[in-house]
Design an enzyme around this catalytic site. Structure first.
Site, PDB file in Angstrom:
ATOM      1  CG  ASN A  17      -1.844   1.282   1.646  1.00 35.85           C
ATOM      2  OD1 ASN A  17      -1.973   2.141   0.576  1.00 35.85           O
ATOM      3  ND2 ASN A  17      -2.231   1.291   2.483  1.00 35.85           N
ATOM      4  CD1 TRP A  18       3.120   0.794  -2.839  1.00 36.38           C
ATOM      5  CD2 TRP A  18       3.563   2.001  -4.825  1.00 36.38           C
ATOM      6  NE1 TRP A  18       4.096   0.209  -3.752  1.00 36.38           N
ATOM      7  CE2 TRP A  18       4.043   1.014  -5.057  1.00 36.38           C
ATOM      8  CE3 TRP A  18       3.360   3.054  -5.791  1.00 36.38           C
ATOM      9  CZ2 TRP A  18       4.962   0.552  -6.163  1.00 36.38           C
ATOM     10  CZ3 TRP A  18       4.173   2.678  -6.823  1.00 36.38           C
ATOM     11  CH2 TRP A  18       4.829   1.712  -7.074  1.00 36.38           C
ATOM     12  CE  LYS A  19      -0.107   3.125   4.633  1.00 36.28           C
ATOM     13  NZ  LYS A  19       0.172   3.232   6.216  1.00 36.28           N
ATOM     14  CG  HIS A  30      -5.557   1.804   5.417  1.00 32.12           C
ATOM     15  ND1 HIS A  30      -5.008   2.748   6.198  1.00 32.12           N
ATOM     16  CD2 HIS A  30      -4.558   0.972   5.255  1.00 32.12           C
ATOM     17  CE1 HIS A  30      -3.873   2.415   6.615  1.00 32.12           C
ATOM     18  NE2 HIS A  30      -3.469   1.146   6.125  1.00 32.12           N
ATOM     19  CD  GLU A  68      -2.440   5.368   7.089  1.00 32.20           C
ATOM     20  OE1 GLU A  68      -2.683   5.243   5.536  1.00 32.20           O
ATOM     21  OE2 GLU A  68      -1.526   4.821   7.488  1.00 32.20           O
ATOM     22  CD  GLU A 103      -3.310  -2.661   7.480  1.00 34.41           C
ATOM     23  OE1 GLU A 103      -2.136  -3.091   6.606  1.00 34.41           O
ATOM     24  OE2 GLU A 103      -3.979  -1.833   6.898  1.00 34.41           O
ATOM     25  N   GLY A 110       2.632   1.914  10.682  1.00 34.25           N
ATOM     26  CA  GLY A 110       3.661   3.162  10.716  1.00 34.25           C
ATOM     27  C   GLY A 110       4.479   3.574  11.687  1.00 34.25           C
ATOM     28  CB  SER A 151       5.626  -2.077  11.849  1.00 34.36           C
ATOM     29  OG  SER A 151       5.016  -0.926  12.016  1.00 34.36           O
ATOM     30  N   GLY A 159       2.915  -1.292   4.100  1.00 34.57           N
ATOM     31  CA  GLY A 159       3.110   0.036   3.953  1.00 34.57           C
ATOM     32  C   GLY A 159       4.308   0.551   3.613  1.00 34.57           C
ATOM     33  N   GLY A 160       5.082   1.126   4.706  1.00 31.48           N
ATOM     34  CA  GLY A 160       6.496   1.785   4.486  1.00 31.48           C
ATOM     35  C   GLY A 160       7.608   0.961   3.469  1.00 31.48           C
TER      36      GLY A 160
HETATM   37  P1  PGA Z   1       3.061   0.071   7.628  1.00 32.15           P
HETATM   38  O1  PGA Z   1       1.628   0.331   7.110  1.00 32.15           O
HETATM   39  O2  PGA Z   1       3.700  -1.206   7.095  1.00 32.15           O
HETATM   40  O3  PGA Z   1       3.907   1.267   7.105  1.00 32.15           O
HETATM   41  O4  PGA Z   1       3.124   0.045   9.049  1.00 32.15           O
HETATM   42  C1  PGA Z   1       0.807  -0.873   7.124  1.00 32.15           C
HETATM   43  C2  PGA Z   1      -0.504  -0.104   6.333  1.00 32.15           C
HETATM   44  O5  PGA Z   1      -0.841   0.777   6.681  1.00 32.15           O
HETATM   45  O6  PGA Z   1      -1.094  -1.020   5.465  1.00 32.15           O
END
Ligand code: PGA
Length: 249
Positions: free
Chosen positions: A9-11, A94, A96, A166, A172, A212, A233-234
Site C-alpha cells: 500500500n503506497w499510500k 484502511h 487511515e 491491521e 507506521g 510495520s 506500507g512503508g
Molecule cells: P506500515 O503500514 O507497514 O507502514 O505499518 C501498513 C498499512 O498501513 O497497511
C-alpha cells in the site's frame, strides 16, 4: 480461494517518475513465488501502473473507491472507473480512511456492496486501536468491525474478500504485533467467520497481517498458520525491502 498474498500500500507516496522507477525495479527483481503480489499506487498513477505491469505477474489495486455508480462526488473515484483501467482490486476500510476521513462501518458496508456488485476483489482492512487492546477489547472491536461491514454478505461473496488485520497501534509506528499476537487474532477471526458462516468460508479466506512488516520480521509473522501474507506500507516503498518481504513468504 485461500492464497498467499503480499500487497504493498503506497499510500500518498511516489510521483509519476518515482512510480515508474519503482514498478520497473520491482518487475525486474520479482522472485519466483507462489504468492500473489499486489501494489496499490496513488490514483493518478494507477492507469500507468496497470499498463507498465501488463507483462508482469504483479497485480494493481486501488487504495479506495466511492460506493456510488457516478455523479456529484467531487474528488471521488468509482468502481467503473477502476474497472475501465483494468483494476479490479480495491483496498477498503484502511485505518487511515477510518481515522482521517470518517469512514465508518456503515459507509464501508456500502462500498463493499458496490465492489461486490462489480465482481471486484476487496482487501478489507480492520483492527483495533491501542486503547482498545490495552483495555482488553480488541477481540470484540474486531468482531464488530467484521460483523458491521461484512457479515450481511452471502457466503458465496467471500470468494472476493481478502481480510487484512491491521492493529492501528502497529501501523507506521515501527511497533509490530508479535507473531503470536498476529496468530492469536487471525485464529479468532477465522473462528468468528466460521461461526457466522461455516468452516469452509473461514478456511478459504486469506487473512493478511499489516502493521510495520519489514524484511526482518516478515518470515516469523508469515510463518504462523493463520497468517496468509501481509499488507505492507512503508517497506513497500523500497524495492529491495518489498522483494525481501516477498521472499519471506
Ligand atoms: P506500515 O503500514 O507497514 O507502514 O505499518 C501498513 C498499512 O498501513 O497497511
Amino acid at each position: 480461494m485461500r492464497t498467499k498474498i503480499v500487497a504493498g500500500n503506497w499510500k500518498m507516496n511516489k510521483n509519476l517518475e518515482e512510480t515508474e522507477a519503482l514498478l520497473s525495479e520491482l518487475s525486474a527483481k520479482l522472485p519466483n513465488t507462489h504468492a500473489e503480489v499486489i501494489v496499490a499506487p496513488t490514483y493518478v498513477n494507477l492507469a500507468l501502473a496497470q499498463r507498465n505491469l501488463q507483462a508482469s505477474s504483479i497485480k494493481v489495486a486501488a487504495q479506495n473507491m466511492h460506493f456510488a455508480e457516478n455523479g456529484a462526488y467531487t474528488g471521488e473515484i468509482s468502481a467503473d472507473m477502476l474497472l475501465n483501467i483494468h483494476v479490479d482490486t480495491v483496498i477498503l476500510g484502511h485505518s487511515e480512511r477510518r481515522a482521517y476521513f470518517g469512514e465508518d462501518d456503515e459507509l464501508l458496508a456500502k462500498k463493499v456492496n458496490t465492489a461486490l456488485d462489480k465482481d471486484m476483489t476487496i482487501i478489507f482492512c480492520f483492527g483495533e486501536e491501542l486503547e482498545e487492546r490495552k483495555s482488553g477489547n480488541h477481540f470484540s472491536v474486531v468482531e464488530s468491525q467484521l460483523k458491521n461491514a461484512l457479515f450481511h454478505l452471502d457466503a458465496s461473496a467471500w470468494k472476493n474478500i481478502v481480510l487484512a488485520y491491521e492493529p492501528v497501534w502497529a501501523i507506521g509506528t515501527g511497533e509490530t504485533a508479535s507473531p503470536e499476537q498476529a496468530q492469536e487474532m487471525h485464529a479468532f477471526i477465522r473462528k468468528t467467520i466460521s461461526e457466522a458462516y461455516n468452516t469452509e468460508v473461514a478456511d478459504e479466506v486469506s487473512i493478511l497481517y499489516g502493521g510495520s512488516v519489514k524484511p526482518g520480521n516478515a518470515a516469523d509473522i508469515f510463518g504462523k498458520p493463520d497468517v496468509d501474507g501481509g499488507l505492507i506500507g512503508g517497506a513497500s516503498l523500497k524495492a529491495d525491502d518489498f522483494i525481501a518481504i516477498i521472499k519471506a513468504i
